[in-house]
Structure formats: structure tokens, C-alpha cells
Design a protein around this motif. Structure first.
Motif, PDB file in Angstrom:
ATOM      1  N   TRP A  75     -45.874 -33.871 113.870  1.00 58.49           N
ATOM      2  CA  TRP A  75     -44.740 -33.547 114.742  1.00 58.49           C
ATOM      3  C   TRP A  75     -45.217 -33.350 116.174  1.00 58.49           C
ATOM      4  O   TRP A  75     -44.598 -33.817 117.125  1.00 58.49           O
ATOM      5  CB  TRP A  75     -44.017 -32.290 114.257  1.00 58.49           C
ATOM      6  N   GLU A  76     -46.320 -32.628 116.328  1.00 59.65           N
ATOM      7  CA  GLU A  76     -46.852 -32.369 117.666  1.00 59.65           C
ATOM      8  C   GLU A  76     -47.231 -33.675 118.368  1.00 59.65           C
ATOM      9  O   GLU A  76     -46.892 -33.891 119.534  1.00 59.65           O
ATOM     10  CB  GLU A  76     -48.072 -31.451 117.562  1.00 59.65           C
ATOM     11  N   ILE A  77     -47.908 -34.552 117.640  1.00 56.24           N
ATOM     12  CA  ILE A  77     -48.285 -35.846 118.211  1.00 56.24           C
ATOM     13  C   ILE A  77     -47.041 -36.648 118.575  1.00 56.24           C
ATOM     14  O   ILE A  77     -46.994 -37.294 119.623  1.00 56.24           O
ATOM     15  CB  ILE A  77     -49.179 -36.624 117.223  1.00 56.24           C
ATOM     16  N   ASP A  78     -46.032 -36.594 117.731  1.00 55.47           N
ATOM     17  CA  ASP A  78     -44.802 -37.330 117.987  1.00 55.47           C
ATOM     18  C   ASP A  78     -44.147 -36.867 119.288  1.00 55.47           C
ATOM     19  O   ASP A  78     -43.709 -37.685 120.095  1.00 55.47           O
ATOM     20  CB  ASP A  78     -43.841 -37.154 116.808  1.00 55.47           C
ATOM     21  N   PHE A  79     -44.107 -35.545 119.508  1.00 55.94           N
ATOM     22  CA  PHE A  79     -43.511 -35.029 120.740  1.00 55.94           C
ATOM     23  C   PHE A  79     -44.353 -35.407 121.961  1.00 55.94           C
ATOM     24  O   PHE A  79     -43.815 -35.710 123.022  1.00 55.94           O
ATOM     25  CB  PHE A  79     -43.326 -33.514 120.665  1.00 55.94           C
ATOM     26  N   ILE A  80     -45.669 -35.399 121.812  1.00 55.67           N
ATOM     27  CA  ILE A  80     -46.542 -35.784 122.926  1.00 55.67           C
ATOM     28  C   ILE A  80     -46.298 -37.242 123.302  1.00 55.67           C
ATOM     29  O   ILE A  80     -46.152 -37.580 124.480  1.00 55.67           O
ATOM     30  CB  ILE A  80     -48.031 -35.549 122.565  1.00 55.67           C
TER      31      ILE A  80
ATOM     32  N   LYS B 227     -49.651 -28.170 107.413  1.00 57.53           N
ATOM     33  CA  LYS B 227     -50.403 -28.233 108.675  1.00 57.53           C
ATOM     34  C   LYS B 227     -50.508 -29.677 109.172  1.00 57.53           C
ATOM     35  O   LYS B 227     -50.386 -29.939 110.372  1.00 57.53           O
ATOM     36  CB  LYS B 227     -51.804 -27.647 108.493  1.00 57.53           C
ATOM     37  N   GLN B 228     -50.741 -30.610 108.250  1.00 56.13           N
ATOM     38  CA  GLN B 228     -50.814 -32.021 108.627  1.00 56.13           C
ATOM     39  C   GLN B 228     -49.472 -32.504 109.178  1.00 56.13           C
ATOM     40  O   GLN B 228     -49.413 -33.228 110.165  1.00 56.13           O
ATOM     41  CB  GLN B 228     -51.220 -32.884 107.421  1.00 56.13           C
TER      42      GLN B 228
END
Length: 132
Positions: free
Chosen positions: A100-105, A94-95
Motif C-alpha cells: 500500500w505504501e509503495i502504491d501511494f508513493i 506487514k507485506q
């Protein structure tokens, strides 16, 4: 005079020893190794297990004798169950997904900003300096 000479020797021979044993071992097996980034213990489930063991020792250490701490350490390791390990791994995944989500943002924001140039001269404008 000796220290600069020693540093030069170290600089020259360091590449011979700047290797991980596991990387040398897997070269013959066509296996890649993904190293965890430094200072990101949240991406390593063993850190959660180790935290659990240390907490067990801390909560049950009443004598502060080394032999008792050793027994508590072994007991703490034995208390890490397969189910706990499964939860540690799930938490780590989950971390990782969050990173990954932050990286794409961040990538999207940077792409939408266009070209930005900052010139840093060392000069300041006294009107814009923060005085608070």
C-alpha cells in the motif's frame, strides 16, 4: 484445419466454465471475494505455513522413501502451531502494508510528473545507443 475449429469451439464455450465455485456459492449471501494477485505468494499466509512444512520434510528426510516422506509431511503440518500461524498472518499484513505504501508513493510521483508523452517510432539515434 481442425485446430482452428477446436479453438473456436473452446472460445465459444469457455465463458460457461470460466467461474470459481466459491463465487457462485456466495452470490446468494451478498459477500464479495478479494482474489490475491497472481505471483504474490507473500500476500498469502498459507504459503509461509507450506514453506515451513516443506522445510521440515527436507531437513528430516533421510531415507527418501515415499512412506517416510508422507509421515514427515503429516508431522510438518502438525508442527504448524497457532502461534506460528499468527506470525504468518502478521507478516502477511506487514507485506500488504508495504505494498500500500509503495502504491501511494508511485501515485504521488506520477501525479507530480505532470503530463508526459513518449513517442515510440522504432528509429534510434546512434549517438544515444548504449554500446557498453
Amino acid at each position: 484445419m481442425i485446430i482452428p475449429r477446436l479453438l473456436e469451439i473452446v472460445k465459444r464455450i469457455k465463458p460457461r466454465y470460466d467461474k470459481y465455485v466459491i463465487e457462485e456459492f456466495v452470490k446468494n449471501y451478498d459477500i464479495g471475494i478479494l482474489h490475491l494477485p497472481p505471483y504474490h505468494c507473500e500476500l498469502n499466509p498459507i504459503e509461509l505455513a507450506w514453506s515451513s512444512v516443506k522445510n521440515h520434510v527436507k531437513m528430516n528426510n533421510t531415507t527418501f522413501k515415499l512412506s517416510d516422506v508422507h509421515k514427515l509431511l503429516i508431522d510438518g503440518v502438525e508442527r504448524v502451531t497457532p502461534n506460528m500461524w499468527k506470525n504468518f498472518v502478521e507478516h502477511t499484513i506487514k507485506q500488504e502494508d508495504k505494498f500500500w505504501e509503495i502504491d501511494f508513493i508511485v501515485y504521488d510521483v506520477m501525479e507530480n510528473m505532470g503530463s508526459t508523452v513518449m513517442t515510440i517510432t522504432g528509429e534510434t539515434d546512434s549517438d544515444s545507443d548504449c554500446t557498453e
